[in-house]
Design a protein around this motif. Structure first.
Motif, PDB file in Angstrom:
ATOM      1  N   SER A   1      -5.818   7.987  32.397  1.00 14.27           N
ATOM      2  CA  SER A   1      -4.414   7.582  32.512  1.00 14.27           C
ATOM      3  C   SER A   1      -3.751   7.339  31.164  1.00 14.27           C
ATOM      4  CB  SER A   1      -4.321   6.307  33.352  1.00 14.27           C
ATOM      5  OG  SER A   1      -4.964   5.220  32.692  1.00 14.27           O
ATOM      6  N   ASN A   2      -4.543   7.354  30.083  1.00 18.78           N
ATOM      7  CA  ASN A   2      -4.027   7.050  28.743  1.00 18.78           C
ATOM      8  C   ASN A   2      -3.354   5.673  28.685  1.00 18.78           C
ATOM      9  OD1 ASN A   2      -4.891   9.293  27.296  1.00 18.78           O
ATOM     10  ND2 ASN A   2      -3.130  10.516  27.938  1.00 18.78           N
ATOM     11  N   LYS A   3      -4.012   4.717  29.334  1.00 14.53           N
ATOM     12  CA  LYS A   3      -3.558   3.335  29.288  1.00 14.53           C
ATOM     13  C   LYS A   3      -4.645   2.472  28.662  1.00 14.53           C
ATOM     14  CE  LYS A   3      -0.563   3.651  33.362  1.00 14.53           C
ATOM     15  NZ  LYS A   3      -0.274   3.115  34.726  1.00 14.53           N
ATOM     16  N   SER A   4      -4.221   1.407  28.005  1.00 15.82           N
ATOM     17  CA  SER A   4      -5.184   0.539  27.333  1.00 15.82           C
ATOM     18  C   SER A   4      -5.019  -0.895  27.827  1.00 15.82           C
ATOM     19  CB  SER A   4      -5.006   0.597  25.819  1.00 15.82           C
ATOM     20  OG  SER A   4      -3.705   0.221  25.443  1.00 15.82           O
ATOM     21  N   GLU A   5      -6.117  -1.657  27.729  1.00 13.93           N
ATOM     22  CA  GLU A   5      -6.129  -3.056  28.152  1.00 13.93           C
ATOM     23  C   GLU A   5      -6.839  -3.876  27.085  1.00 13.93           C
ATOM     24  OE1 GLU A   5      -8.236  -5.910  31.549  1.00 13.93           O
ATOM     25  OE2 GLU A   5      -8.529  -3.724  31.578  1.00 13.93           O
ATOM     26  N   GLN A   6      -6.204  -4.924  26.621  1.00 11.05           N
ATOM     27  CA  GLN A   6      -6.806  -5.804  25.633  1.00 11.05           C
ATOM     28  C   GLN A   6      -7.604  -6.879  26.356  1.00 11.05           C
ATOM     29  OE1 GLN A   6      -4.009  -7.485  22.882  1.00 11.05           O
ATOM     30  NE2 GLN A   6      -5.566  -8.648  21.750  1.00 11.05           N
ATOM     31  N   ILE A   7      -8.901  -7.036  25.988  1.00 16.61           N
ATOM     32  CA  ILE A   7      -9.738  -8.005  26.692  1.00 16.61           C
ATOM     33  C   ILE A   7     -10.110  -9.207  25.817  1.00 16.61           C
ATOM     34  CG2 ILE A   7     -10.651  -6.251  28.237  1.00 16.61           C
ATOM     35  CD1 ILE A   7     -13.262  -6.342  26.642  1.00 16.61           C
ATOM     36  N   THR A   8      -9.863  -9.153  24.512  1.00 13.41           N
ATOM     37  CA  THR A   8     -10.005 -10.355  23.678  1.00 13.41           C
ATOM     38  C   THR A   8      -8.718 -10.532  22.881  1.00 13.41           C
ATOM     39  OG1 THR A   8     -10.919  -9.327  21.669  1.00 13.41           O
ATOM     40  CG2 THR A   8     -12.476  -9.877  23.430  1.00 13.41           C
ATOM     41  N   ASN A   9      -8.354 -11.772  22.674  1.00 16.36           N
ATOM     42  CA  ASN A   9      -7.128 -12.065  21.937  1.00 16.36           C
ATOM     43  C   ASN A   9      -7.314 -13.408  21.239  1.00 16.36           C
ATOM     44  OD1 ASN A   9      -4.580 -12.192  20.902  1.00 16.36           O
ATOM     45  ND2 ASN A   9      -3.561 -12.598  22.856  1.00 16.36           N
ATOM     46  N   SER A  10      -7.877 -13.346  20.044  1.00 17.41           N
ATOM     47  CA  SER A  10      -8.137 -14.575  19.299  1.00 17.41           C
ATOM     48  C   SER A  10      -7.908 -14.307  17.822  1.00 17.41           C
ATOM     49  CB  SER A  10      -9.581 -15.036  19.535  1.00 17.41           C
ATOM     50  OG  SER A  10     -10.492 -14.241  18.799  1.00 17.41           O
ATOM     51  N   PRO A  11      -7.742 -15.353  17.018  1.00 16.46           N
ATOM     52  CA  PRO A  11      -7.577 -15.155  15.573  1.00 16.46           C
ATOM     53  C   PRO A  11      -8.889 -14.825  14.864  1.00 16.46           C
ATOM     54  CG  PRO A  11      -7.554 -17.489  16.086  1.00 16.46           C
ATOM     55  CD  PRO A  11      -7.590 -16.775  17.396  1.00 16.46           C
ATOM     56  N   TYR A  12     -10.002 -14.784  15.636  1.00  8.93           N
ATOM     57  CA  TYR A  12     -11.309 -14.560  15.031  1.00  8.93           C
ATOM     58  C   TYR A  12     -11.675 -13.078  15.101  1.00  8.93           C
ATOM     59  CZ  TYR A  12     -11.209 -19.548  15.849  1.00  8.93           C
ATOM     60  OH  TYR A  12     -10.826 -20.860  15.871  1.00  8.93           O
ATOM     61  N   THR A  13     -12.811 -12.733  14.532  1.00  6.28           N
ATOM     62  CA  THR A  13     -13.280 -11.352  14.531  1.00  6.28           C
ATOM     63  C   THR A  13     -14.049 -11.069  15.813  1.00  6.28           C
ATOM     64  OG1 THR A  13     -13.396 -11.157  12.124  1.00  6.28           O
ATOM     65  CG2 THR A  13     -14.818  -9.710  13.404  1.00  6.28           C
ATOM     66  N   ASP A  14     -13.610 -10.075  16.572  1.00  8.76           N
ATOM     67  CA  ASP A  14     -14.311  -9.560  17.745  1.00  8.76           C
ATOM     68  C   ASP A  14     -14.492  -8.062  17.542  1.00  8.76           C
ATOM     69  OD1 ASP A  14     -14.169 -12.100  18.927  1.00  8.76           O
ATOM     70  OD2 ASP A  14     -12.227 -11.651  19.853  1.00  8.76           O
ATOM     71  N   ASN A  15     -15.733  -7.611  17.405  1.00 11.35           N
ATOM     72  CA  ASN A  15     -15.923  -6.191  17.098  1.00 11.35           C
ATOM     73  C   ASN A  15     -17.234  -5.656  17.650  1.00 11.35           C
ATOM     74  OD1 ASN A  15     -17.953  -7.021  15.326  1.00 11.35           O
ATOM     75  ND2 ASN A  15     -16.730  -6.719  13.489  1.00 11.35           N
ATOM     76  N   GLN A  16     -17.491  -4.380  17.387  1.00  6.67           N
ATOM     77  CA  GLN A  16     -18.707  -3.669  17.779  1.00  6.67           C
ATOM     78  C   GLN A  16     -19.033  -3.822  19.273  1.00  6.67           C
ATOM     79  OE1 GLN A  16     -20.654  -1.506  15.744  1.00  6.67           O
ATOM     80  NE2 GLN A  16     -18.712  -1.725  14.667  1.00  6.67           N
ATOM     81  N   PRO A  17     -18.102  -3.464  20.166  1.00  8.30           N
ATOM     82  CA  PRO A  17     -18.376  -3.628  21.596  1.00  8.30           C
ATOM     83  C   PRO A  17     -19.318  -2.546  22.131  1.00  8.30           C
ATOM     84  CG  PRO A  17     -16.244  -2.582  21.281  1.00  8.30           C
ATOM     85  CD  PRO A  17     -16.755  -2.930  19.906  1.00  8.30           C
TER      86      PRO A  17
ATOM     87  N   GLY B   1      -6.955 -13.012   9.203  1.00  8.42           N
ATOM     88  CA  GLY B   1      -5.692 -12.353   8.903  1.00  8.42           C
ATOM     89  C   GLY B   1      -5.346 -11.240   9.872  1.00  8.42           C
ATOM     90  N   GLY B   2      -4.471 -10.379   9.432  1.00 10.61           N
ATOM     91  CA  GLY B   2      -3.929  -9.331  10.290  1.00 10.61           C
ATOM     92  C   GLY B   2      -4.917  -8.259  10.678  1.00 10.61           C
ATOM     93  N   ARG B   3      -6.041  -8.166   9.970  1.00 16.07           N
ATOM     94  CA  ARG B   3      -7.044  -7.177  10.335  1.00 16.07           C
ATOM     95  C   ARG B   3      -8.227  -7.817  11.084  1.00 16.07           C
ATOM     96  NH1 ARG B   3      -6.123  -2.274   8.972  1.00 16.07           N
ATOM     97  NH2 ARG B   3      -8.256  -1.615   9.433  1.00 16.07           N
ATOM     98  N   ALA B   4      -7.996  -8.988  11.641  1.00 15.31           N
ATOM     99  CA  ALA B   4      -8.991  -9.562  12.551  1.00 15.31           C
ATOM    100  C   ALA B   4      -9.023  -8.703  13.814  1.00 15.31           C
ATOM    101  CB  ALA B   4      -8.647 -11.004  12.878  1.00 15.31           C
ATOM    102  N   GLN B   5     -10.201  -8.272  14.204  1.00 15.53           N
ATOM    103  CA  GLN B   5     -10.311  -7.286  15.279  1.00 15.53           C
ATOM    104  C   GLN B   5     -10.327  -7.925  16.660  1.00 15.53           C
ATOM    105  OE1 GLN B   5     -13.733  -6.161  12.896  1.00 15.53           O
ATOM    106  NE2 GLN B   5     -13.397  -4.043  13.515  1.00 15.53           N
TER     107      GLN B   5
END
Length: 371
Positions: A207-223, A194-198
């Motif tokens: 620089s206060n810029k961010s980059e997303q390195i995973t983009n899936s419907p699954y849980t990706d956490n604790q890096p 759901g919407g809280r899949a990380q």
């Protein structure tokens, strides 16, 4: 000779099994520095060799301790302590001694288990001067958090520019932070999509810029961040059907932008991975495992102690009465209290525990009409 060989093989097998049975489980929230691991067991902090062996207890307070993290030089351990009715940031020497409190902000109070741990320790700054932690101080919910730092020498804590976040770790040079914008580790929703899949992001603190390195419907956490590789947990589909839906460790190469699976646990999730400059320690099935970049091996740890909460004891349950029923003769009453059935005389006589099953809960005792 054949019988002797079979006998020796059986003895060796039995010795191996006995050795495995003696290993302590329920080791949680580990961290690693060089050849030493720290972890939580029975609500206290312990340290042991990263190769295994007997553990040494660092704390023994009745309050809970959580999430130990070694300082970059390995001399100190930051942790979250619940000593005075609120969870605060503490630091203790690896040699033991009295913990020193660093935060004094009133926490959010009692949270349901899925709400998480207030003031959870995440990391140290690479220079060892500050501790990165995760207080629940966002204005829109007491279950959400954002990263702060607090000086080890003492002083006011300061929020990072990140507005909301979960687990994370500094880059080796301290200029960036790998993290998840969503904190959901305590909500054990298996195979959640759901919407809280990380997902995992990198935040550039300069620089206060961010980059997303995973983009899936699954849980990706604790890096965690080691050199040019970011490791993280994921329950994305695996080649082995038995591992489907299990959290395993994955590696993201910052140069090639490629992701590969590095652990293959099929029975239990990989939980709470934590890293130093070259290796990762994590929890799986109650045991601790060490991943050196190539292979993962279980750390055989033995924990010994008096563990007073496991010893039998007497308890006055008068304040735990939750139900009662009068006998037909009105000579006795059956009470339900703290999971046991007691009959109590109206005047003189003994109080009797009818069930005496401390591991089982009984309730709603009612006397039959015939007594």
């Amino acid at each position: 000779m054949k019988k002797l060989i079979i006998f020796l093989a059986l003895v060796a097998s039995a010795t191996s099994v006995l050795g495995q049975e003696k290993l302590t489980r329920l080791l949680r929230q580990p961290d690693i520095h060089g050849d030493t691991v720290a972890f939580v067991y029975a609500g206290d902090l312990w340290i042991a060799s990263a190769k295994g062996g007997d553990a040494r207890r660092l704390t023994s307070d009745e309050g809970m301790e959580y999430f130990p993290k070694f300082s970059p030089d390995g001399r100190w351990i930051a942790f979250t302590g619940d000593y005075s009715g609120s969870r605060q940031v503490y630091v203790i020497s690896v040699d033991g001694g009295a913990p020193r409190q660093l935060t004094f902000y009133n926490d959010v109070g009692a949270l349901p288990p899925r709400g998480g741990i207030d003031n959870r320790i995440l990391d140290w700054t690479p220079d060892g001067k500050n501790i990165l932690f995760l207080p629940h101080r966002v204005p829109w919910s007491d279950r959400m958090a954002r990263p702060y730092i607090v000086p080890v020498a003492g002083g006011m804590e300061t929020p990072l520019a990140i507005p909301e976040g979960g687990g994370g770790m500094y880059s080796p040079d301290g200029t960036k932070l790998v993290y998840t914008p969503i904190e959901r580790e305590f909500r054990t929703w298996k195979r959640y999509r759901g919407g809280r899949a990380q997902d995992v992001w990198i935040y550039d603190l300069a620089s206060n810029k961010s980059e997303q390195i995973t983009n899936s419907p699954y849980t990706d956490n604790q890096p965690v961040w080691i050199g040019d590789t970011i490791y993280f947990n994921s329950d994305r589909p695996a080649g082995n059907a038995k591992e489907a839906g299990r959290l395993n460790l994955y590696a993201y190469d910052l140069k090639t932008k490629q992701t590969r699976k590095v652990t293959n646990h099929a029975d239990y999730d990989v939980l709470w991975p934590s890293a130093d400059k070259s290796q990762i320690v994590y929890e799986n099935g109650g045991y601790l495992y060490r991943f050196d970049g190539q292979k993962s091996e279980r750390i055989p740890i033995h924990v010994y102690g008096d563990f007073r909460n496991t010893l039998p004891y007497f308890k006055n349950v008068k304040d735990n009465v939750e139900g009662y029923s009068l006998s037909p003769s009105a000579g006795r009453i059956v009470f339900t209290a703290r999971g046991e059935l007691f009959t109590v005389p109206a005047k003189e006589g003994e109080i009797r525990n009818l069930t005496q099953t401390p591991g089982i809960r009984e309730r709603d005792g009612i006397w039959s009409p015939d007594g």
